[in-house]
Design an enzyme around this catalytic site. Structure first.
Site, PDB file in Angstrom:
ATOM      1  N   HIS A   1     -10.002   1.182   1.590  1.00  0.00           N
ATOM      2  CA  HIS A   1      -9.738   2.505   1.840  1.00  0.00           C
ATOM      3  C   HIS A   1     -10.943   3.391   1.948  1.00  0.00           C
ATOM      4  CE1 HIS A   1      -5.288   2.563   1.911  1.00  0.00           C
ATOM      5  NE2 HIS A   1      -5.275   1.922   0.666  1.00  0.00           N
TER       6      HIS A   1
ATOM      7  N   HIS B   1      -8.940  -3.875  -2.363  1.00  0.00           N
ATOM      8  CA  HIS B   1      -8.238  -2.976  -1.451  1.00  0.00           C
ATOM      9  C   HIS B   1      -8.429  -1.366  -1.677  1.00  0.00           C
ATOM     10  CE1 HIS B   1      -3.816  -2.241  -0.443  1.00  0.00           C
ATOM     11  NE2 HIS B   1      -4.481  -0.935  -0.748  1.00  0.00           N
ATOM     12  N   GLU B   2      -8.667  -0.948  -2.617  1.00  0.00           N
ATOM     13  CA  GLU B   2      -9.068   0.555  -2.604  1.00  0.00           C
ATOM     14  C   GLU B   2     -10.341   0.814  -2.255  1.00  0.00           C
ATOM     15  OE1 GLU B   2      -6.778   2.317  -3.409  1.00  0.00           O
ATOM     16  OE2 GLU B   2      -5.393   0.675  -4.330  1.00  0.00           O
TER      17      GLU B   2
ATOM     18  N   CYS C   1       0.796  -1.413   0.024  1.00  0.00           N
ATOM     19  CA  CYS C   1      -0.096   0.081   0.042  1.00  0.00           C
ATOM     20  C   CYS C   1       0.760   1.115   0.028  1.00  0.00           C
ATOM     21  CB  CYS C   1      -1.097   0.020   1.142  1.00  0.00           C
ATOM     22  SG  CYS C   1      -2.000   1.228   1.292  1.00  0.00           S
TER      23      CYS C   1
HETATM   24 ZN    ZN Z   1      -3.765   1.081  -0.336  1.00  0.00          ZN
END
Ligand code: ZN
Length: 207
Positions: A190, A186-187, A143
């Site tokens: 966030h 993953h995004e 990341c």
């Molecule tokens: Zn990330």
């Protein structure tokens, strides 16, 4: 007597609401907060990338959808362009980036589409996970906001995402598989204030 008093209160409330609507019509509501506009309009096309633990407030907050006005704004075009430049800059060299990573808690992400010809980077607005499908598979993740580390994370093989088409502003759903599906998960994490380290089975340092 009470009825008359209630009537006056109702009339006063209506007047305040009407004044509020008039103010919005006359002066408008600017897209993004003043702090967000400062970040978007800063000089340079490569943005500062937030890192843990010093930027944990923005990285741990839940991001909200862009308003109709924000979706149509020049500021959003600038933000998406700068996020696309930032994630591809040699200093970052990422495969995806989410708005909290540039200090903005709005639902905007950029993803490299390894599943499309030419593997283009694309921006997505008001993106949400609709459905997670397929088996869980372990893979290596890193990341931009946690430099120097990698981890092993289990992700679903397939994800159905929904977002707003940037040109028509119509809702779109898209089924994505494989490594690109991992980047989307993953995004979008966030945007919920979740980092891959929260899900990792193991972590290791790059050097
Ligand atoms: Zn990330």
């Amino acid at each position: 007597m009470t009825d008359k008093k209630n009537l006056w209160i109702s009339m006063a409330a209506c007047s305040v609401a009407a004044l509020g609507i008039l103010a919005v019509l006359l002066f408008g509501v600017k897209p993004f907060t003043a702090a967000e506009r400062r970040i978007i309009n800063q000089s340079g096309n490569v943005m500062y990338v937030t890192v843990m633990p010093q930027d944990s407030a923005v990285l741990r907050a839940v991001s909200v959808d862009l308003s109709a006005r924000e979706l149509r704004s020049e500021e959003l075009k600038t933000l998406a362009d700068k996020m696309l430049t930032t994630v591809q800059d040699p200093s970052q060299d990422g495969v995806g980036i989410a708005a909290p990573q540039v200090g903005i808690n709005k639902r905007v992400i950029c993803v490299q589409r390894f599943d499309k010809p030419g593997e283009p980077f694309e921006a997505y607005y008001n993106i949400h996970i609709d459905t997670l499908m397929g088996p869980l598979k372990s893979g290596r993740e890193g990341c931009l906001s946690i430099p120097g580390y990698y981890g092993s994370v289990q992700r679903n093989e397939t994800v159905v995402v929904r977002y707003v088409d940037p040109s028509t502003l119509a809702p779109v759903t898209d089924t994505v598989q494989g490594f690109t599906a991992v980047i989307f998960q993953h995004e979008i994490d966030h945007l919920e204030g979740i980092l891959y380290t929260d899900r990792a089975d193991s972590l290791w340092q790059t050097n």
